[in-house]
Design a protein around this motif. Sequence first.
Motif, short mmCIF file in Angstrom:
data_model
loop_
_atom_site.label_atom_id
_atom_site.label_comp_id
_atom_site.label_asym_id
_atom_site.label_seq_id
_atom_site.Cartn_x
_atom_site.Cartn_y
_atom_site.Cartn_z
N ALA A 9 2.43 -13.99 4.76
CA ALA A 9 2.34 -13.15 5.96
C ALA A 9 3.00 -11.79 5.70
O ALA A 9 4.18 -11.73 5.34
CB ALA A 9 3.00 -13.84 7.14
N ALA A 10 2.24 -10.72 5.90
CA ALA A 10 2.80 -9.37 5.81
C ALA A 10 3.80 -9.18 6.94
O ALA A 10 3.73 -9.88 7.96
CB ALA A 10 1.67 -8.35 5.92
N TRP A 33 4.23 -7.24 9.48
CA TRP A 33 3.76 -7.12 10.87
C TRP A 33 3.15 -8.43 11.36
O TRP A 33 3.21 -8.76 12.54
CB TRP A 33 2.78 -5.95 11.02
N LYS A 34 2.59 -9.22 10.42
CA LYS A 34 2.06 -10.53 10.82
C LYS A 34 3.21 -11.50 11.11
O LYS A 34 3.09 -12.34 11.99
CB LYS A 34 1.17 -11.09 9.72
N VAL A 35 4.29 -11.38 10.31
CA VAL A 35 5.46 -12.21 10.58
C VAL A 35 5.95 -11.92 12.00
O VAL A 35 6.24 -12.83 12.77
CB VAL A 35 6.60 -11.92 9.57
N THR A 85 3.31 -13.41 14.55
CA THR A 85 3.06 -14.85 14.57
C THR A 85 4.33 -15.69 14.64
O THR A 85 4.25 -16.87 14.98
CB THR A 85 2.26 -15.30 13.32
N VAL A 86 5.47 -15.10 14.29
CA VAL A 86 6.71 -15.89 14.31
C VAL A 86 7.74 -15.29 15.26
O VAL A 86 8.15 -15.91 16.24
CB VAL A 86 7.32 -16.03 12.89
#
Lengths: 231, 220
Positions: A132-133, A135-137, A140-141
């Motif tokens: 996960a990049a 910004w995705k971290v 999504t988390v």
Amino acid sequence: MSDISPAEWTAILLSVRVAIIATLVATPFGIALAWLLARRDFWGKSMLDAIVHLPLVLPPVVTGYLLLLTFGRRGLVGGFLADHLGIVFSFRWTGAALACGVMSFPLLVRPMRLSIEAIDRRLEQAAETLGAAPWKVFLTVTLPLALPGVLAGMVLGFAKAIGEFGATITFVSNIPGETQTISSAIYSLIQTPDGDAAAGRLVIVSIVLALGALIAAEWFARRATQRLHGN
Amino acid sequence: MLRVDVEKQLGEFSLQASFTGEGRVIGLFGASGAGKTSLVNMIAGLLRPDRGTIVLDGETVDDTAAGIHVPAWRRRIGYVFQDARLFPHLNVAQNLDYGRRMNRLAPDPAQHARVIDLLDIGTLLGRRPGKLSGGERQRVALGRALLAKPRLLLLDEPLGALDEGRKLEILPYLVRLRDEANVPMVYVSHDAAELRQLATQIVMLKQGRVTSLGGVKMLA
């Protein structure tokens, strides 16, 4: 409660609209700032933190006056926005929303920041090793785990915004139908002979709205704890 | 093939490690505090070496002299932590699918079924991590890392948080993983017995230095 007059309804609905807009616009800034304060170390961080909390300790009249100087028709920012974007704050409901947003900002940011601080950063590292990049971290988390805190901040900010008085009346005055919120309506009513009954009704409305918001914030905080324990 | 040659200063502790790993399971052996976790964190890309290089299958993922540092999320190196670190807001099935989604891999039902079968986690799919036992959590963490299709799998004391009984429950899964999953592994442990069962090569670490390299026999 059935004998709330049209004028009182106008004030109640205006307050609700102003508070909703103030909260919705402040939320993305609040999340960004909460993340910054929770996760980054940078020069001037304590200064930024102090500025965010300033509306909490400054006399509201001072905050309102500063808003008038900055965002008024002849203010530095206000003049630019009015001339180039057609956005006018002074003596408009938009100005009331701005004042409420600024005044409630410290309360909005705080639960968001606390909930981001409470997230185990090792979970974010795990997400990274799964591809996960950054910004995705975050999406999504971090954000899902902080969501109850984000909502709690929004509820508290909303509750504060709906009761704001000093900065609003200083910045945008007390114009029925445009800038007269519940608080400024009560203020006008208790200065009017025979205004007591109407003021009383609005007082009850305020208490109900504030209590409702606090109960909602408490509920979100409980949800946050459950979420972090994975149940 | 994994080639590591790194230096890192962590407070008072200095880590200086150099080794080349080949074979299916590189066992990284050493007492606690020897620098094992820092070393695997560097391989994963979670920690940046002060000096040195890390090369995986011919691709340089770290080279401080050349200014190369591939971030963890681009390395395709899986990591199973001692404390599982499942996402508490996702159920087991969503945890397992996370790596595939983040890497935008096409669904691979065959591999999915194989991993679930290998680790025996089919009955757990609808549950939240909070409702799993320690051993179940660690199996799901293994599955989650594998399903992201890593080039290398790091396992940092995956049995460390489990009691003796649970260890014996998981160990057979790890052996099956080694023999069937076809992913090279770096297995960190301070337990010689564990490594004797699993590793094909040993790197011994003592107070931040590699003291010996060789076959599993050196643990005897």
